[in-house]
Scaffold this active site. Structure first.
Site, PDB file in Angstrom:
ATOM      1  N   HIS A  49      33.199  60.472  27.412  1.00 60.77           N
ATOM      2  CA  HIS A  49      33.836  59.617  26.457  1.00 60.77           C
ATOM      3  C   HIS A  49      34.679  58.629  27.109  1.00 60.77           C
ATOM      4  CE1 HIS A  49      36.523  58.770  23.016  1.00 60.77           C
ATOM      5  NE2 HIS A  49      35.382  58.360  22.659  1.00 60.77           N
ATOM      6  N   ARG A  50      34.348  57.234  26.889  1.00 60.93           N
ATOM      7  CA  ARG A  50      35.333  56.305  27.442  1.00 60.93           C
ATOM      8  C   ARG A  50      35.428  56.361  28.937  1.00 60.93           C
ATOM      9  NH1 ARG A  50      40.365  55.795  23.169  1.00 60.93           N
ATOM     10  NH2 ARG A  50      38.845  56.025  21.135  1.00 60.93           N
ATOM     11  N   GLU A  76      29.914  57.114  28.487  1.00 60.37           N
ATOM     12  CA  GLU A  76      30.156  56.289  27.286  1.00 60.37           C
ATOM     13  C   GLU A  76      30.995  55.339  27.469  1.00 60.37           C
ATOM     14  OE1 GLU A  76      31.591  55.389  23.036  1.00 60.37           O
ATOM     15  OE2 GLU A  76      32.623  56.242  24.598  1.00 60.37           O
ATOM     16  N   ASP A  78      32.858  51.172  25.585  1.00 61.89           N
ATOM     17  CA  ASP A  78      32.647  50.269  24.465  1.00 61.89           C
ATOM     18  C   ASP A  78      32.945  48.903  25.003  1.00 61.89           C
ATOM     19  OD1 ASP A  78      33.505  52.479  22.366  1.00 61.89           O
ATOM     20  OD2 ASP A  78      34.933  52.935  24.160  1.00 61.89           O
ATOM     21  N   HIS A  91      38.182  50.060  24.857  1.00 64.68           N
ATOM     22  CA  HIS A  91      37.969  50.513  23.292  1.00 64.68           C
ATOM     23  C   HIS A  91      38.383  49.635  22.388  1.00 64.68           C
ATOM     24  CE1 HIS A  91      38.932  52.930  19.821  1.00 64.68           C
ATOM     25  NE2 HIS A  91      37.832  53.531  20.254  1.00 64.68           N
ATOM     26  N   GLU A 149      28.771  51.445  23.429  1.00 65.76           N
ATOM     27  CA  GLU A 149      28.953  51.203  22.333  1.00 65.76           C
ATOM     28  C   GLU A 149      29.417  49.762  21.638  1.00 65.76           C
ATOM     29  OE1 GLU A 149      31.939  53.729  20.163  1.00 65.76           O
ATOM     30  OE2 GLU A 149      31.806  52.717  18.396  1.00 65.76           O
ATOM     31  N   LYS A 151      31.219  47.749  18.844  1.00 67.45           N
ATOM     32  CA  LYS A 151      31.892  48.288  17.418  1.00 67.45           C
ATOM     33  C   LYS A 151      31.670  46.944  16.498  1.00 67.45           C
ATOM     34  CE  LYS A 151      35.234  51.188  19.286  1.00 67.45           C
ATOM     35  NZ  LYS A 151      34.573  52.310  18.334  1.00 67.45           N
ATOM     36  N   ASP A 276      36.243  63.813  26.239  1.00 68.21           N
ATOM     37  CA  ASP A 276      36.880  63.124  27.355  1.00 68.21           C
ATOM     38  C   ASP A 276      36.870  64.004  28.697  1.00 68.21           C
ATOM     39  OD1 ASP A 276      37.743  60.996  25.367  1.00 68.21           O
ATOM     40  OD2 ASP A 276      39.645  61.946  25.208  1.00 68.21           O
TER      41      ASP A 276
HETATM   42  O1  G3P Z   1      30.886  58.115  21.191  1.00 73.24           O
HETATM   43  C1  G3P Z   1      31.665  58.134  20.119  1.00 73.24           C
HETATM   44  C2  G3P Z   1      32.949  57.547  20.101  1.00 73.24           C
HETATM   45  O2  G3P Z   1      33.011  56.872  21.118  1.00 73.24           O
HETATM   46  C3  G3P Z   1      33.222  56.990  18.594  1.00 73.24           C
HETATM   47  O3  G3P Z   1      34.619  56.774  18.608  1.00 73.24           O
HETATM   48  O4  G3P Z   1      36.579  55.285  18.790  1.00 73.24           O
HETATM   49  O5  G3P Z   1      36.321  56.769  20.661  1.00 73.24           O
HETATM   50  O6  G3P Z   1      34.827  54.603  20.076  1.00 73.24           O
HETATM   51  P1  G3P Z   1      35.586  55.961  19.877  1.00 73.24           P
HETATM   52 CA    CA Z   2      33.251  54.446  21.831  1.00 70.86          CA
END
Ligand code: G3P
Ligand code: CA
Length: 284
Positions: A49-50, A76, A78, A91, A149, A151, A276
């Protein structure tokens, strides 16, 4: 549906989400069995994540490289768009929290953004910069899959869906890039532009019969509506075994976010976890 009715339903949906979140959070701690066997972990798709936010400053090339070497199957990130149209990896829609600069990404040029450095969780200024999507694609180069991702701010970022599709083509990355969003209009645009691109739908809760106001958008839930989506990715406290079984029967995968260690994560029949801490799920 009239505008007023949509607003009212969005408000009701938001209140239901908040109440539901509190209830499910409390109950899940009591009822969920936790932990996974080594065999179960081996079958899971582990997503950093991130980039792998516990391994380095989130959404940086450093974290992503560490996420890959930790053994994650997927990374992952953003994405957002600068005022001069560059797609960058961050993010938040502003750079305030993660850099030593200030401002909304959409108000800053790429050159201005690169004048600032990433700040780590302890507030220490690092040598990392906000990366571009192109730099992340270059770094990963198909070693693992990439989950991108977009948003809700995509409606502000003109053409960001096309930019993602173009970047995937330019990097010959169609076999290893996947896109996800809470925002249906983003998913629908991506599907229209690039029907073969794998898409994943983000949810906090799936409230059957109640419009979902997550991320500022009203979504009518139905499996038919999301027939082009390959995975439903839920906040980890908002799913149950039976819901996951139902989603599987409709031919979709389920991933949960954002979880910690295996021993702290509710035991659920999911296909993947977004964490994470990919290093705690893989031994490499
Ligand atoms: O992959 C799911 C997650 O990234 C969604 O939450 O806020 O970390 O982008 P956030
Ligand atoms: Ca995300």
């Amino acid at each position: 549906m009239s505008f007023v009715k949509r607003i009212v339903l969005a408000g009701l949906g938001s209140m239901a989400l908040v109440a539901g979140y509190a209830a499910v959070s409390a109950l899940s701690n009591v009822f969920y069995k936790k932990g996974y066997t080594a065999e179960e972990i081996a079958r899971l798709i582990v997503v950093a994540h991130r980039g792998g936010a516990a391994l380095g400053p989130e959404n940086t090339l450093l974290a992503i490289e560490r996420g890959i070497t930790s053994g994650a199957d997927m990374v992952e990130i953003d994405i957002h768009q600068t005022s001069d149209g560059k797609v960058v990896v961050c993010h938040d829609e502003s750079i305030d929290r993660t850099t030593n600069g200030r401002g909304l990404i959409r108000d800053l040029t790429f050159e201005e953004i690169r004048g600032f450095n990433i700040v780590d969780k302890d507030g220490k200024v690092t040598d990392q910069k906000i990366p571009t999507l192109d730099e992340v694609l270059d770094l990963i180069d198909g070693r693992v899959k990439l989950l991108v991702e977009i948003k809700r701010t995509a409606d502000i970022y003109q053409g960001i869906e096309q930019q993602l599709v173009d970047a995937i083509a330019a990097h010959n990355a169609s076999s290893w890039v996947v896109a996800q969003s809470f925002n249906d209009s983003v998913l629908e645009k991506l599907h229209a532009i690039s029907p073969d691109l794998r898409l994943e739908k983000l949810w906090v809760f799936k409230l059957r019969g109640v419009d979902d106001a997550v991320d500022g958008w009203v979504n009518d839930y139905s499996y038919e509506k999301y027939n082009y989506v390959s995975s439903f990715n839920f906040y980890y406290r908002s799913v149950t075994d039976s819901l996951i079984d139902e989603i599987h029967r409709h031919g979709k995968e389920v991933k949960i976010w954002t979880v910690g260690s295996p021993s702290d994560t509710p035991h659920l029949p999911v296909d993947g976890i977004i964490t994470d801490h990919p290093d705690l799920w893989r031994t490499k």
